[in-house]
Motif scaffolding. Structure first.
Motif, mmCIF file in Angstrom:
data_model
loop_
_atom_site.group_PDB
_atom_site.id
_atom_site.type_symbol
_atom_site.label_atom_id
_atom_site.label_comp_id
_atom_site.label_asym_id
_atom_site.label_seq_id
_atom_site.Cartn_x
_atom_site.Cartn_y
_atom_site.Cartn_z
ATOM 1 N N ARG A 38 -7.193 -10.545 -2.196
ATOM 2 C CA ARG A 38 -7.945 -9.853 -1.156
ATOM 3 C C ARG A 38 -7.857 -10.686 0.116
ATOM 4 O O ARG A 38 -7.911 -11.921 0.063
ATOM 5 C CB ARG A 38 -9.412 -9.689 -1.552
ATOM 6 C CG ARG A 38 -9.667 -8.908 -2.837
ATOM 7 C CD ARG A 38 -9.026 -7.587 -2.970
ATOM 8 N NE ARG A 38 -9.765 -6.437 -2.501
ATOM 9 C CZ ARG A 38 -9.148 -5.320 -2.122
ATOM 10 N NH1 ARG A 38 -7.839 -5.233 -2.114
ATOM 11 N NH2 ARG A 38 -9.824 -4.283 -1.748
ATOM 12 N N ILE A 39 -7.715 -10.011 1.246
ATOM 13 C CA ILE A 39 -7.648 -10.692 2.544
ATOM 14 C C ILE A 39 -8.597 -10.010 3.512
ATOM 15 O O ILE A 39 -9.065 -8.898 3.252
ATOM 16 C CB ILE A 39 -6.211 -10.686 3.118
ATOM 17 C CG1 ILE A 39 -5.703 -9.247 3.232
ATOM 18 C CG2 ILE A 39 -5.291 -11.530 2.274
ATOM 19 C CD1 ILE A 39 -4.443 -9.101 4.046
ATOM 20 N N GLY A 40 -8.849 -10.657 4.617
ATOM 21 C CA GLY A 40 -9.727 -10.094 5.635
ATOM 22 C C GLY A 40 -9.109 -8.878 6.313
ATOM 23 O O GLY A 40 -7.896 -8.659 6.235
ATOM 24 N N PRO A 41 -9.923 -8.113 6.985
ATOM 25 C CA PRO A 41 -9.430 -6.910 7.677
ATOM 26 C C PRO A 41 -8.593 -7.264 8.897
ATOM 27 O O PRO A 41 -8.610 -8.394 9.384
ATOM 28 C CB PRO A 41 -10.724 -6.198 8.082
ATOM 29 C CG PRO A 41 -11.724 -7.295 8.212
ATOM 30 C CD PRO A 41 -11.348 -8.315 7.167
ATOM 31 N N GLY A 42 -7.849 -6.277 9.362
ATOM 32 C CA GLY A 42 -7.107 -6.426 10.603
ATOM 33 C C GLY A 42 -5.667 -6.880 10.463
ATOM 34 O O GLY A 42 -4.983 -7.046 11.467
ATOM 35 N N GLN A 43 -5.196 -7.119 9.250
ATOM 36 C CA GLN A 43 -3.799 -7.525 9.049
ATOM 37 C C GLN A 43 -2.916 -6.272 9.029
ATOM 38 O O GLN A 43 -3.315 -5.227 8.536
ATOM 39 C CB GLN A 43 -3.640 -8.289 7.734
ATOM 40 C CG GLN A 43 -4.553 -9.486 7.609
ATOM 41 C CD GLN A 43 -4.282 -10.542 8.664
ATOM 42 O OE1 GLN A 43 -3.155 -10.760 9.077
ATOM 43 N NE2 GLN A 43 -5.338 -11.203 9.112
#
Length: 184
Positions: A38-43
């Motif tokens: 899981r990664i942060g939003p906006g990528q």
């Protein structure tokens, strides 16, 4: 403390002397296996994010999800930083050290000034290469495989991003020419 030059010379010598043995005794740590995280939003989905300090490469699959790969990166001051795009791809690419590599470390790179064919056991580009471009020009940086998987997590190369050959083959198949690359 071993110098970068000594380490490279020793690594080259060990690969030349016992390539099968050197690769057969290295065991990949479990945490180095490609995994979805899981990664942060906006990528940007489809893009590649390189975390040089953490020695991880993320291929963004979807909003909030990425495929993570352990990497080796360039030595301090030689790392690729900024934005680029995959301008070309090659399977079993040939390799030739740049003029600046030869000038900076002639004893390491000089013997290879004529280059090495793809698939050669000493070819540092390994099984696949993604050539990074900026503004229509080759940056001379690559995301590529390596015949030295034990270098994962290290910072010592001439600047390129290295992955284990099996992992770069997987990434290569998922990434088209034009893919954006952001390295920090």
């Amino acid at each position: 403390m071993t110098s970068r030059r000594g380490f490279l010379a020793g690594a080259l010598a060990s690969v030349l002397a016992t390539p099968a043995l050197a690769q057969s005794v290295w065991r990949m740590p479990h945490e180095y296996r490609p995994t979805n995280v899981r990664i942060g939003p906006g990528q940007i989905p489809g893009s590649i994010q390189i975390d040089s300090a953490g020695t991880w490469l993320y291929h963004i699959l979807d909003e909030g999800l990425a495929r993570r790969y352990k990497i080796a990166v360039g030595a301090a001051g030689r790392q690729f930083v900024g934005t680029a795009y995959v301008g070309r791809k090659a399977e079993w690419p040939s390799w030739r050290p740049t003029a600046s590599m030869i000038a900076e470390e002639p004893e390491v790179y000089g013997p290879f000034r004529a280059g090495l064919p793809g698939g050669h056991q000493m070819n540092p580009l390994g099984a696949r290469a993604l050539y990074l471009y900026r503004g229509g020009q080759d940056t001379l940086f690559r995301i590529h495989g390596t015949p030295q998987p034990w270098t994962m997590g290290e910072s010592f190369s001439s600047g390129c991003v290295r992955l284990i050959n099996e992992h770069v083959e997987q990434l290569y198949d998922m990434v088209p020419v034009g893919t954006p690359v952001i390295a920090t």
